[in-house]
Motif scaffolding. Sequence first.
Motif, PDB file in Angstrom:
ATOM      1  N   GLY A  82      37.496 -12.621  49.372  1.00  0.00           N
ATOM      2  CA  GLY A  82      38.515 -11.858  49.705  1.00  0.00           C
ATOM      3  C   GLY A  82      38.345 -10.365  50.087  1.00  0.00           C
ATOM      4  N   ARG A  83      36.963  -9.851  50.115  1.00  0.00           N
ATOM      5  CA  ARG A  83      36.576  -8.478  50.511  1.00  0.00           C
ATOM      6  C   ARG A  83      35.359  -8.511  51.502  1.00  0.00           C
ATOM      7  N   LYS A  84      35.494  -7.544  52.477  1.00  0.00           N
ATOM      8  CA  LYS A  84      34.368  -7.431  53.382  1.00  0.00           C
ATOM      9  C   LYS A  84      33.018  -6.790  52.876  1.00  0.00           C
ATOM     10  N   VAL A  85      31.997  -7.619  52.824  1.00  0.00           N
ATOM     11  CA  VAL A  85      30.592  -7.068  52.290  1.00  0.00           C
ATOM     12  C   VAL A  85      30.047  -6.594  53.253  1.00  0.00           C
ATOM     13  N   HIS A  86      29.295  -5.578  53.307  1.00  0.00           N
ATOM     14  CA  HIS A  86      28.521  -5.152  54.400  1.00  0.00           C
ATOM     15  C   HIS A  86      26.977  -5.155  53.985  1.00  0.00           C
ATOM     16  N   HIS A  87      26.270  -5.785  54.825  1.00  0.00           N
ATOM     17  CA  HIS A  87      24.842  -6.027  54.722  1.00  0.00           C
ATOM     18  C   HIS A  87      24.270  -5.551  56.195  1.00  0.00           C
ATOM     19  N   LEU A  88      22.718  -4.959  55.724  1.00  0.00           N
ATOM     20  CA  LEU A  88      22.091  -4.411  57.053  1.00  0.00           C
ATOM     21  C   LEU A  88      21.686  -5.614  57.760  1.00  0.00           C
ATOM     22  N   THR A  89      21.533  -4.957  58.938  1.00  0.00           N
ATOM     23  CA  THR A  89      21.050  -5.796  59.917  1.00  0.00           C
ATOM     24  C   THR A  89      19.704  -5.452  60.166  1.00  0.00           C
ATOM     25  N   ALA A  90      19.000  -6.207  61.175  1.00  0.00           N
ATOM     26  CA  ALA A  90      17.445  -5.642  61.306  1.00  0.00           C
ATOM     27  C   ALA A  90      17.324  -4.322  61.787  1.00  0.00           C
ATOM     28  N   GLU A  91      18.198  -4.085  62.769  1.00  0.00           N
ATOM     29  CA  GLU A  91      18.359  -2.680  63.287  1.00  0.00           C
ATOM     30  C   GLU A  91      18.530  -1.767  62.292  1.00  0.00           C
ATOM     31  N   GLY A  92      19.381  -2.097  61.407  1.00  0.00           N
ATOM     32  CA  GLY A  92      19.880  -0.918  60.361  1.00  0.00           C
ATOM     33  C   GLY A  92      18.660  -0.852  59.178  1.00  0.00           C
ATOM     34  N   ARG A  93      17.747  -2.078  59.043  1.00  0.00           N
ATOM     35  CA  ARG A  93      16.747  -1.765  58.237  1.00  0.00           C
ATOM     36  C   ARG A  93      15.712  -0.756  58.821  1.00  0.00           C
ATOM     37  N   ARG A  94      15.350  -1.136  60.173  1.00  0.00           N
ATOM     38  CA  ARG A  94      14.452  -0.212  61.017  1.00  0.00           C
ATOM     39  C   ARG A  94      15.021   1.157  60.957  1.00  0.00           C
ATOM     40  N   VAL A  95      16.271   1.660  60.971  1.00  0.00           N
ATOM     41  CA  VAL A  95      16.775   2.896  60.947  1.00  0.00           C
ATOM     42  C   VAL A  95      16.536   3.654  59.469  1.00  0.00           C
ATOM     43  N   VAL A  96      16.670   2.617  58.434  1.00  0.00           N
ATOM     44  CA  VAL A  96      16.250   3.428  57.105  1.00  0.00           C
ATOM     45  C   VAL A  96      14.948   3.529  56.940  1.00  0.00           C
ATOM     46  N   GLU A  97      13.995   2.508  57.411  1.00  0.00           N
ATOM     47  CA  GLU A  97      12.441   2.861  57.290  1.00  0.00           C
ATOM     48  C   GLU A  97      12.115   3.979  57.990  1.00  0.00           C
ATOM     49  N   GLU A  98      12.593   4.205  59.476  1.00  0.00           N
ATOM     50  CA  GLU A  98      12.286   5.382  60.172  1.00  0.00           C
ATOM     51  C   GLU A  98      12.651   6.680  59.362  1.00  0.00           C
ATOM     52  N   GLU A  99      13.824   6.760  58.779  1.00  0.00           N
ATOM     53  CA  GLU A  99      14.560   7.674  58.088  1.00  0.00           C
ATOM     54  C   GLU A  99      14.267   7.919  56.560  1.00  0.00           C
ATOM     55  N   ALA A 100      13.157   7.184  56.018  1.00  0.00           N
ATOM     56  CA  ALA A 100      12.724   7.193  54.632  1.00  0.00           C
ATOM     57  C   ALA A 100      12.778   8.547  54.008  1.00  0.00           C
ATOM     58  N   GLY A 101      11.959   9.418  54.788  1.00  0.00           N
ATOM     59  CA  GLY A 101      11.596  10.827  54.216  1.00  0.00           C
ATOM     60  C   GLY A 101      12.951  11.734  54.304  1.00  0.00           C
ATOM     61  N   ARG A 102      13.853  11.542  54.918  1.00  0.00           N
ATOM     62  CA  ARG A 102      15.012  12.253  55.274  1.00  0.00           C
ATOM     63  C   ARG A 102      16.019  11.566  54.063  1.00  0.00           C
ATOM     64  N   ILE A 103      15.942  10.355  53.768  1.00  0.00           N
ATOM     65  CA  ILE A 103      16.969   9.979  52.864  1.00  0.00           C
ATOM     66  C   ILE A 103      16.426  10.312  51.561  1.00  0.00           C
ATOM     67  N   GLU A 104      15.084  10.345  51.102  1.00  0.00           N
ATOM     68  CA  GLU A 104      14.538  10.613  50.155  1.00  0.00           C
ATOM     69  C   GLU A 104      14.915  12.154  49.839  1.00  0.00           C
ATOM     70  N   ARG A 105      14.905  13.080  50.848  1.00  0.00           N
ATOM     71  CA  ARG A 105      15.459  14.469  50.528  1.00  0.00           C
ATOM     72  C   ARG A 105      16.941  14.570  50.420  1.00  0.00           C
ATOM     73  N   LEU A 106      17.461  13.527  50.921  1.00  0.00           N
ATOM     74  CA  LEU A 106      18.953  13.402  50.372  1.00  0.00           C
ATOM     75  C   LEU A 106      19.397  13.195  49.283  1.00  0.00           C
ATOM     76  N   TRP A 107      18.753  12.180  48.591  1.00  0.00           N
ATOM     77  CA  TRP A 107      18.919  11.716  47.140  1.00  0.00           C
ATOM     78  C   TRP A 107      18.395  13.026  46.371  1.00  0.00           C
ATOM     79  N   ALA A 108      17.283  13.371  46.527  1.00  0.00           N
ATOM     80  CA  ALA A 108      16.803  14.444  45.745  1.00  0.00           C
ATOM     81  C   ALA A 108      17.749  15.533  45.645  1.00  0.00           C
ATOM     82  N   ARG A 109      18.402  15.899  46.854  1.00  0.00           N
ATOM     83  CA  ARG A 109      19.551  17.111  46.777  1.00  0.00           C
ATOM     84  C   ARG A 109      20.749  16.540  46.109  1.00  0.00           C
ATOM     85  N   ALA A 110      21.266  15.237  46.034  1.00  0.00           N
ATOM     86  CA  ALA A 110      22.211  14.817  45.255  1.00  0.00           C
ATOM     87  C   ALA A 110      21.848  14.723  43.877  1.00  0.00           C
ATOM     88  N   ALA A 111      20.749  14.329  43.248  1.00  0.00           N
ATOM     89  CA  ALA A 111      20.138  14.370  41.924  1.00  0.00           C
ATOM     90  C   ALA A 111      20.514  15.805  41.583  1.00  0.00           C
TER      91      ALA A 111
END
Length: 174
Positions: A82-111
């Motif tokens: 009964g819920r809308k579960v969100h999954h990555l598409t192939a394009e979403g995975r590509r964006v995550v891979e391209e932005e891996a460094g930026r994501i890592e810095r973002l999580w470091a700031r969050a920590a």
Amino acid sequence: MMNARRNPGGGGTGPTGRFFGPGELRLAILALIAEQPGHGYDVMSRLSGRFNGTYEPSAGSIYPTLQLLEDEGLVRVEPADGRKVHHLTAEGRRVVEEEAGRIERLWARAASRGEWGMFREPEAAEIVGPALRLVKAAVKTLAHAHGDPRVVERIQEIFVDARHRIEQLDPRRR
């Protein structure tokens, strides 16, 4: 709007104030879905967990961002229990891979920001005042010493010694 003078690198203004710079919430949500698909409330909870409770995302920011990611073709929605579960598409995975460094810095700031969560504990109020007065005394002494390297060195030694003595009180170190 983020103050560029306070934060020239974009995003992350410290333990208080706005955390996400332009496009960063979108990227954080995308990264969370890359780790594990989830529904909106799940994504909100996991994002809050990254900050140890020092940032609480709102439905008003999460759900429109999830819709944007879906509109961009970066996530797809699949109903489950009964819920809308969100999954990555192939394009979403590509964006995550391209932005891996930026994501890592973002999580470091969050920590780093999450480390400030301990100051929300009632016991912290008992020591924050004295600790701030100690820092004020050190800065005042430095100002009056006009940067004398001997005074700077001695104050550093006092702080290091105090930190070590306090850490020895930690029951995990016994």
